[in-house]
Motif scaffolding. Structure first.
Motif, PDB file in Angstrom:
ATOM      1  N   GLY A 127       6.339  -9.248  19.466  1.00  0.00           N
ATOM      2  CA  GLY A 127       5.592  -7.632  20.075  1.00  0.00           C
ATOM      3  C   GLY A 127       5.599  -6.759  18.546  1.00  0.00           C
ATOM      4  O   GLY A 127       5.301  -5.561  19.039  1.00  0.00           O
ATOM      5  N   ILE A 128       5.504  -6.860  17.737  1.00  0.00           N
ATOM      6  CA  ILE A 128       5.523  -6.302  16.361  1.00  0.00           C
ATOM      7  C   ILE A 128       3.802  -6.428  15.995  1.00  0.00           C
ATOM      8  O   ILE A 128       3.190  -7.986  16.019  1.00  0.00           O
ATOM      9  N   LEU A 129       3.321  -5.898  14.988  1.00  0.00           N
ATOM     10  CA  LEU A 129       2.138  -6.084  14.883  1.00  0.00           C
ATOM     11  C   LEU A 129       1.798  -7.228  13.794  1.00  0.00           C
ATOM     12  O   LEU A 129       2.744  -7.012  12.717  1.00  0.00           O
ATOM     13  N   HIS A 130       1.390  -7.763  13.527  1.00  0.00           N
ATOM     14  CA  HIS A 130       0.500  -9.012  12.960  1.00  0.00           C
ATOM     15  C   HIS A 130       0.831  -8.565  11.603  1.00  0.00           C
ATOM     16  O   HIS A 130      -0.131  -7.778  11.147  1.00  0.00           O
ATOM     17  N   ASN A 131       1.368  -9.725  10.391  1.00  0.00           N
ATOM     18  CA  ASN A 131       0.884  -8.617   9.153  1.00  0.00           C
ATOM     19  C   ASN A 131      -0.054  -8.785   8.759  1.00  0.00           C
ATOM     20  O   ASN A 131      -1.108  -8.015   7.856  1.00  0.00           O
ATOM     21  N   ALA A 132      -1.558 -10.406   9.021  1.00  0.00           N
ATOM     22  CA  ALA A 132      -2.311 -10.382   9.819  1.00  0.00           C
ATOM     23  C   ALA A 132      -3.792  -8.822   9.961  1.00  0.00           C
ATOM     24  O   ALA A 132      -4.505  -9.030   9.484  1.00  0.00           O
ATOM     25  N   ARG A 133      -3.308  -8.727  10.989  1.00  0.00           N
ATOM     26  CA  ARG A 133      -3.708  -6.814  11.299  1.00  0.00           C
ATOM     27  C   ARG A 133      -3.958  -6.656  10.738  1.00  0.00           C
ATOM     28  O   ARG A 133      -3.962  -4.822  10.478  1.00  0.00           O
ATOM     29  N   TYR A 134      -3.118  -5.915   9.254  1.00  0.00           N
ATOM     30  CA  TYR A 134      -2.985  -4.729   8.562  1.00  0.00           C
ATOM     31  C   TYR A 134      -4.230  -4.678   8.238  1.00  0.00           C
ATOM     32  O   TYR A 134      -4.832  -3.601   7.873  1.00  0.00           O
ATOM     33  N   GLY A 135      -4.241  -5.855   7.665  1.00  0.00           N
ATOM     34  CA  GLY A 135      -5.573  -5.865   6.500  1.00  0.00           C
ATOM     35  C   GLY A 135      -7.281  -5.654   7.508  1.00  0.00           C
ATOM     36  O   GLY A 135      -7.803  -4.792   7.305  1.00  0.00           O
ATOM     37  N   VAL A 136      -7.000  -6.405   8.582  1.00  0.00           N
ATOM     38  CA  VAL A 136      -7.910  -5.790   9.527  1.00  0.00           C
ATOM     39  C   VAL A 136      -8.147  -4.416   9.747  1.00  0.00           C
ATOM     40  O   VAL A 136      -9.114  -3.425  10.361  1.00  0.00           O
ATOM     41  N   LEU A 137      -6.678  -3.478  10.227  1.00  0.00           N
ATOM     42  CA  LEU A 137      -6.372  -2.116  10.305  1.00  0.00           C
ATOM     43  C   LEU A 137      -7.405  -1.436   9.060  1.00  0.00           C
ATOM     44  O   LEU A 137      -7.359   0.199   9.606  1.00  0.00           O
ATOM     45  N   PHE A 138      -6.900  -1.666   8.252  1.00  0.00           N
ATOM     46  CA  PHE A 138      -7.528  -1.503   6.732  1.00  0.00           C
ATOM     47  C   PHE A 138      -8.912  -1.394   6.827  1.00  0.00           C
ATOM     48  O   PHE A 138      -9.346   0.054   6.791  1.00  0.00           O
ATOM     49  N   GLU A 139      -9.631  -2.575   6.906  1.00  0.00           N
ATOM     50  CA  GLU A 139     -10.856  -2.711   7.201  1.00  0.00           C
ATOM     51  C   GLU A 139     -11.505  -1.889   7.639  1.00  0.00           C
ATOM     52  O   GLU A 139     -12.254  -1.010   7.680  1.00  0.00           O
TER      53      GLU A 139
END
Length: 145
Positions: free
Chosen positions: A26-38
């Motif tokens: 239930g936490i932000l998946h590590n790979a999604r940080y790059g997507v959200l930054f993009e």
């Protein structure tokens, strides 16, 4: 999209965390940080007329690739809701741009993660590094630290 200028440097852009961004805990998946930054970075550039239409860059400087990406995690982002990406440009070289970023809580009191991403502008005909235009250098002045 609303951006708030941070005192001194960079911009802070709100982002939305959706259910499909979360991992099994239930936490932000590590790979999604790059997507959200993009998404935050592309939204900032898009507000200034630099984007993609029909899958192609609208300006030559939008044709670039990621050379380096690193992130350090400090505190998980739990659940869906809002967060913020504070981003700035540490340096713009001849062909590269050294972005830095922090993922913050919506109120800006918690640093969840921080990192660096280096982009290199390419000439689409040769796929070799190419200098940033004077137009791009003017636009990024508000991001420079």
């Amino acid at each position: 999209m609303t951006t708030v200028t941070e005192p001194g440097y960079g911009v802070t852009i709100p982002v939305t965390i959706h259910f499909d961004d979360l991992d099994a805990q239930g936490i932000l998946h590590n790979a999604r940080y790059g997507v959200l930054f993009e998404r935050a970075l592309l939204a900032w550039w898009g507000e200034r007329g630099w984007s993609y239409a029909g899958g192609r860059p609208t300006r030559p400087d939008a044709f670039n690739v990621i050379r380096e990406y690193s992130i350090t995690f400090h505190a998980p982002i739990a659940g869906t809701g809002r967060a913020a990406v504070h981003l700035w440009l540490e340096k713009i070289g001849t062909t590269s741009a050294d972005y830095r970023f922090r993922f913050l809580s919506e109120d800006g009191t918690v640093v969840h993660a921080e990192g660096r991403r280096v982009n290199v502008r390419l000439d689409p005909a040769t796929m070799r590094p190419a200098p940033w235009s004077d137009d791009a250098r003017t636009v990024v002045k508000e991001l420079l630290k």
